[in-house]
Design an enzyme around this catalytic site. Structure first.
Site, PDB file in Angstrom:
ATOM      1  N   ALA A 259       0.833  -1.213   0.000  1.00  0.00           N
ATOM      2  CA  ALA A 259       0.000   0.000   0.000  1.00  0.00           C
ATOM      3  C   ALA A 259       0.864   1.257   0.000  1.00  0.00           C
ATOM      4  O   ALA A 259       1.828   1.352   0.756  1.00  0.00           O
ATOM      5  CB  ALA A 259      -0.902  -0.002   1.239  1.00  0.00           C
TER       6      ALA A 259
ATOM      7  N   LYS B 130       7.941   3.015  15.900  1.00  0.00           N
ATOM      8  CA  LYS B 130       8.171   3.300  17.333  1.00  0.00           C
ATOM      9  C   LYS B 130       7.304   4.421  17.849  1.00  0.00           C
ATOM     10  O   LYS B 130       6.888   4.417  19.013  1.00  0.00           O
ATOM     11  CB  LYS B 130       9.650   3.596  17.611  1.00  0.00           C
ATOM     12  CG  LYS B 130      10.290   4.656  16.729  1.00  0.00           C
ATOM     13  CD  LYS B 130      10.948   4.011  15.534  1.00  0.00           C
ATOM     14  CE  LYS B 130      11.237   5.010  14.451  1.00  0.00           C
ATOM     15  NZ  LYS B 130      12.510   4.806  13.807  1.00  0.00           N
TER      16      LYS B 130
ATOM     17  N   VAL C 293      13.247  -0.450  17.390  1.00  0.00           N
ATOM     18  CA  VAL C 293      14.317   0.040  18.271  1.00  0.00           C
ATOM     19  C   VAL C 293      15.672  -0.353  17.705  1.00  0.00           C
ATOM     20  O   VAL C 293      15.971  -1.540  17.531  1.00  0.00           O
ATOM     21  CB  VAL C 293      14.178  -0.522  19.711  1.00  0.00           C
ATOM     22  CG1 VAL C 293      15.255   0.079  20.608  1.00  0.00           C
ATOM     23  CG2 VAL C 293      12.800  -0.246  20.274  1.00  0.00           C
TER      24      VAL C 293
ATOM     25  N   GLY D 281      17.102  -0.190  14.758  1.00  0.00           N
ATOM     26  CA  GLY D 281      17.203  -0.782  13.417  1.00  0.00           C
ATOM     27  C   GLY D 281      17.537  -2.255  13.419  1.00  0.00           C
ATOM     28  O   GLY D 281      16.806  -3.081  13.986  1.00  0.00           O
TER      29      GLY D 281
ATOM     30  N   GLY E  28      18.673   8.060   3.977  1.00  0.00           N
ATOM     31  CA  GLY E  28      17.528   7.249   4.401  1.00  0.00           C
ATOM     32  C   GLY E  28      17.506   6.940   5.886  1.00  0.00           C
ATOM     33  O   GLY E  28      16.817   6.025   6.322  1.00  0.00           O
TER      34      GLY E  28
ATOM     35  N   LYS F 120      11.875   5.213  21.409  1.00  0.00           N
ATOM     36  CA  LYS F 120      12.607   3.945  21.551  1.00  0.00           C
ATOM     37  C   LYS F 120      12.926   3.682  23.026  1.00  0.00           C
ATOM     38  O   LYS F 120      12.859   2.532  23.487  1.00  0.00           O
ATOM     39  CB  LYS F 120      13.887   3.997  20.722  1.00  0.00           C
ATOM     40  CG  LYS F 120      13.605   4.007  19.222  1.00  0.00           C
ATOM     41  CD  LYS F 120      14.835   4.434  18.436  1.00  0.00           C
ATOM     42  CE  LYS F 120      14.596   4.398  16.943  1.00  0.00           C
ATOM     43  NZ  LYS F 120      15.657   5.050  16.173  1.00  0.00           N
TER      44      LYS F 120
ATOM     45  N   GLY G  38      18.534   3.013   8.235  1.00  0.00           N
ATOM     46  CA  GLY G  38      18.805   2.694   6.831  1.00  0.00           C
ATOM     47  C   GLY G  38      17.902   1.558   6.372  1.00  0.00           C
ATOM     48  O   GLY G  38      17.506   0.697   7.166  1.00  0.00           O
TER      49      GLY G  38
END
Ligand SMILES: NC(=O)C1=CN([C@@H]2O[C@H](COP(=O)(O)OP(=O)(O)OC[C@H]3O[C@@H](n4cnc5c(N)ncnc54)[C@H](O)[C@@H]3O)[C@@H](O)[C@H]2O)C=CC1
Ligand SMILES: N[C@@H](CC=O)C(=O)O
Ligand code: NA
Length: 439
Positions: free
Chosen positions: A44, A107, A134, A136, A189, A207, A308
């Protein structure tokens, strides 16, 4: 082999694109690990016509839809990677009510409304997983929620925001301005859709709330976290940190403490000076690191890429495999654990060391006045250093810069001291007040 599981992804941005790509590229291996194929049934987005790197011109483009509600209705597992509160919240609830398991990296939503999502997942008997929310790629949610479930966590301390760590690193090593470094973090990113959430510490606070909830079996919401970001950190602060053998890091800290005879927890996010030889000082770029101190385990350190698309997709896909296995084999992962219900202690009761920089008149007795102001509020000095300070134009008085490091003091005492110092005639300016951690 059981029937394939229908997987819907909500959002095709930095993280969603990587998850969709890996889900299709590694379909056979993932099917072997789960015990049945994972069939990506749709992705979506707000606008299917928008060109998307890695999607446009590939078979993934045929899966894009603007009808998130219908997509959710037919899925076995919903992977929410849109971010924000609404419509992510409503779509997740709809997915859960329809019997789908949910994986999310959101988060902000978990820190604001986690208990509602947990309750819905309980009622429906489905999984709610959020490792990517949290730090990545770093496995930290699962270790705290599962591996340490038999221990008593005392403290969680770390760098949990990749954008601000990247920004502070670029300011320290390349002399970049904050705004320029934030732009780079966006391009790479790492940043949230609105990077203010990173810069002002809200992302790290969300986080911290999630980690504190898991570590202390207590509901901790975003509003329970005392939060200060890095927007007030100047190039001068960064330079002085280096001169005094420190590095400035945005830290998230959650600890069990006692105040006025009450045992509770304190959760805070703020920039802090970390000694340059401390492991956290060596955490560069968008990397994150989290220390967990537990009664029996002692100190544990978790380190890796905190932001990232590709690193975050690793955590998302790990969760996806877990919840999919549960659907194939039966059973569920951990549910909310908030039985301890520890009180969240006032932020001003936290104790830390501080480094205060003051521009003062360079004349006899000034140091004594400054020392008296600290003593009056029970703040003990560990070290004082004095250097010449440039005199503003038109001001003939000689000025000095006092660099005062304190022993551990309560936030409230330090705040009162700063007010008292500001009121002293001999103090021209309280240039900066930074906490010192990890010494
Ligand atoms: N980028 C990162 O390094 C990390 C991101 N996260 C979290 O992952 C989530 C996604 O982050 P990114 O991929 O960076 O965001 P992004 O902004 O790059 O992508 C968001 C996607 O969701 C879609 N979207 C947003 N609102 C929508 C709506 N109302 N209807 C349909 N589609 C909608 C957008 O079109 C876009 O495709 C967020 O919750 C973020 O906090 C978590 C860890 C790391
Ligand atoms: N914006 C976040 C992304 C990961 O959670 C960050 O910079 O850490
Ligand atoms: Na993680």
């Amino acid at each position: 082999m059981p029937a394939p599981l229908k997987v819907a992804i909500l959002g095709c941005g930095v993280v969603g694109t990587q998850v969709a790509r890996r889900l299709t590229e590694h379909a056979d291996e993932l099917a072997s690990r789960v015990g049945t194929p994972l069939e990506l049934v749709g992705i979506a987005v707000r606008d299917v016509a928008q060109p998307r790197e890695g999607v446009t011109g590939t078979p993934l483009a045929d899966l894009l839809t603007q009808d998130a509600e219908s997509l959710v209705a037919g899925a076995d597992v919903v992977v929410e990677l849109m971010g924000g509160i609404e419509p992510a919240r409503s779509l997740i609830l709809r997915a859960i009510e329809g019997g789908a398991s949910v994986v999310t990296a959101n988060k902000a939503l978990l820190a604001q409304d986690g208990p509602t999502l947990y309750a819905a997942a309980d009622a429906a008997g489905v999984d709610l997983y959020f490792e990517a929310a949290v730090a990545g790629a770093i496995p930290i949610v699962r270790p705290v929620r599962e591996s340490l479930a038999g221990d008593q966590v005392q403290r969680v301390l770390g760098i949990v925001n990749g954008t601000t760590n990247y920004v502070l690193d670029r300011m320290a090593t390349d002399g970049l301005e904050l705004e320029q470094a934030v732009k780079e973090a966006q391009t790479l990113g790492y940043a949230e859709a609105d990077p203010t959430a990173d810069v002002e510490g809200h992302d790290a606070a969300a986080k911290a709330a999630i980690l504190a909830s898991l570590a202390f079996h207590t509901r901790v919401a975003l509003d329970d976290v005392a939060c200060e970001g890095i927007s007030a950190v100047t190039a001068d602060d960064v330079a002085w940190a280096q001169r005094t053998g420190h590095t400035i890091k945005l830290l998230a800290i959650a600890e069990r403490n006692a105040h006025d005879g009450v045992t509770g927890i304190q959760v805070r996010v703020h920039p802090a000076l970390v000694p340059s030889d401390h492991p956290l000082a060596g955490v560069r770029g968008a990397f994150n690191a989290v220390f967990v101190e537990a009664e029996a385990a002692g100190e544990l350190m978790f380190y890796g890429r905190g932001a990232g698309g590709a690193p975050t997709s690793s955590a998302v896909l790990g969760d996806l495999v877990s919840v999919a296995r549960h659907r194939v084999l039966g059973g569920r992962g951990p549910v909310e654990s908030s039985y301890a219900a520890l009180p969240v202690l006032p932020a001003l009761a936290a104790r830390t060391r501080f480094q205060v920089r003051l521009a003062v008149e360079d004349r006899p007795g000034v140091l004594a006045q400054v020392a008296a102001a600290l003593a009056e509020h029970g703040v003990s000095i560990e070290a004082v250093r004095q250097v010449a300070y440039p005199v503003p134009a038109g001001d003939g008085d000689a000025l000095a810069l006092l660099l005062i490091t304190t022993h551990a003091a309560q936030e409230s005492a330090l705040a009162a001291t700063v007010t008292a110092l500001t009121d002293l005639d001999a103090v021209r300016e309280v240039v900066s007040v930074l906490r010192v951690e990890g010494a």
